[in-house]
Design a protein around this motif. Sequence first.
Motif, PDB file in Angstrom:
ATOM      1  N   LYS A  91      -1.397  52.973 -27.767  1.00  0.00           N
ATOM      2  CA  LYS A  91      -2.105  54.260 -27.680  1.00  0.00           C
ATOM      3  C   LYS A  91      -2.402  54.832 -29.068  1.00  0.00           C
ATOM      4  O   LYS A  91      -3.476  55.398 -29.294  1.00  0.00           O
ATOM      5  N   PHE A  92      -1.455  54.689 -29.996  1.00  0.00           N
ATOM      6  CA  PHE A  92      -1.689  55.213 -31.339  1.00  0.00           C
ATOM      7  C   PHE A  92      -2.876  54.498 -31.985  1.00  0.00           C
ATOM      8  O   PHE A  92      -3.717  55.127 -32.638  1.00  0.00           O
ATOM      9  N   ASN A  93      -2.954  53.200 -31.788  1.00  0.00           N
ATOM     10  CA  ASN A  93      -4.073  52.438 -32.344  1.00  0.00           C
ATOM     11  C   ASN A  93      -5.395  52.823 -31.664  1.00  0.00           C
ATOM     12  O   ASN A  93      -6.407  53.053 -32.335  1.00  0.00           O
ATOM     13  N   ASP A  94      -5.375  52.919 -30.337  1.00  0.00           N
ATOM     14  CA  ASP A  94      -6.604  53.162 -29.571  1.00  0.00           C
ATOM     15  C   ASP A  94      -7.117  54.602 -29.700  1.00  0.00           C
ATOM     16  O   ASP A  94      -8.332  54.827 -29.771  1.00  0.00           O
ATOM     17  N   TYR A 313      -3.266  64.429 -25.712  1.00  0.00           N
ATOM     18  CA  TYR A 313      -3.967  65.643 -26.149  1.00  0.00           C
ATOM     19  C   TYR A 313      -5.034  65.346 -27.210  1.00  0.00           C
ATOM     20  O   TYR A 313      -5.798  66.243 -27.583  1.00  0.00           O
ATOM     21  N   TRP A 314      -5.069  64.102 -27.706  1.00  0.00           N
ATOM     22  CA  TRP A 314      -6.038  63.732 -28.736  1.00  0.00           C
ATOM     23  C   TRP A 314      -7.152  62.840 -28.198  1.00  0.00           C
ATOM     24  O   TRP A 314      -7.959  62.312 -28.966  1.00  0.00           O
ATOM     25  N   LYS A 315      -7.207  62.705 -26.869  1.00  0.00           N
ATOM     26  CA  LYS A 315      -8.261  61.887 -26.268  1.00  0.00           C
ATOM     27  C   LYS A 315      -9.622  62.574 -26.343  1.00  0.00           C
ATOM     28  O   LYS A 315     -10.657  61.928 -26.236  1.00  0.00           O
ATOM     29  N   ASP A 316      -9.614  63.898 -26.488  1.00  0.00           N
ATOM     30  CA  ASP A 316     -10.859  64.638 -26.701  1.00  0.00           C
ATOM     31  C   ASP A 316     -10.622  65.645 -27.823  1.00  0.00           C
ATOM     32  O   ASP A 316      -9.571  65.647 -28.452  1.00  0.00           O
TER      33      ASP A 316
END
Length: 418
Positions: A91-94, A313-316
């Motif tokens: 997830k951190f990479n993506d 919370y950082w997906k958008d």
Amino acid sequence: MNKDMEVFEQLESGVRSYVRSFPTVFTKTKGYKMWNAEGEEYIDFFSGAGALNYGHNDDHMKQKLIEYITSDGITHSLDMASEAKAEFLTKFNDIILQPRNLDYRIMFPGPTGTNTVESALKLARKVTGRTDVISFTNGFHGMTIGSLSVTGNSMKRKGAGIPLQNVVTMPYDNYVNEQDSIDYLERFLEDSGSGVAIPAAMILETVQGEGGINAASFEWLKKVERVCKRWGILLIVDDVQAGIGRTGSFFSFEPAGIKPDIICLSKSLSGYGLPLAVTLIRPDIDKFSPGEHNGTFRGNNHAFITASAALDYWKDDQLEQNIHEKSEITLAFLNQLVEKYPALEGEVRGRGLMVGVACGADGLAGKIAAEAFQRGLIMETAGPNDEVFKLFPALNIDEAGLRQGLAIIEDSIKEVLR
């Protein structure tokens, strides 16, 4: 003395500090609020010194953690493979690295900020074969010997009890107003008579937290990067306190358009206040041998679980927009305070929701913070002489809570100046 505080006075070491600033027994926290044993409510503008950027007991992270614990998910694994670690790495990479066009290997050096700094300094020296490191005035990088050697605060340095060596301190941006600190730095590197050898690395914070909320200009940061590239010096950005959204973007250096060779992250990385740190390393300098730098608690799977949840919370860009809106409100309020109360001799500092006011009068910031605590607001001071009162509200604080906390600060200023 409050009877509830006697156990800390009698049994805990004299090195304790925050408990002296906030002398009450806390029992419950939620969002941007804390409650003590008497049920008194406090607004938190401290956020665990930047370890609780998402506030206390976030529901999304808490639920994921409860599910993991009740399913007997592995807690401790050193650096063995675990599902929790695999999810975090992916997830951190993506979500963080790839969308920002950043390519780093992810190292787990140990659970705290000073652990990631120590690993960064060791790696830079190993890769370059050089010994010295350049740090900057008023920088703070941790309390273990290597990290302390690149920290400016004389009181904290004195605690080492030994000489702190192999570090040259250079002026941070605007440390000397009349002089371009980059010209000064380059002169030392160019002059064979300066006594300054070409270092392994330079280490800096883009906004200095403990050093007084000093924000470097983006142009200064770009110039530092150019100097590092010219001389083959590794650039380490310590984003332990300024990162994870505190200044407005996930990494504090993003608006400057620079790409450090090594990045140090901790504090709010786990999102929940659980110990977790990473060192991000440019792939071609990932040169540690297996086990050459290790630590018993570098596999904190509970922290991997909450850190993965926090990345949602950082997906958008909704969180970043919220930080920007709350930052505008906060900075406008602080600028108004400085104008309204000239006796403060105030200077507004910082970026995003990593802001503060430097007070000219000796001891004034501390008195304001102490008065604010009596009125139900928790905030700390920063700077070499604790001359800055420092605002670190939760990044997701609502506007009503933010304005309530700001009003307490103004009331505290009125009382102290009265």
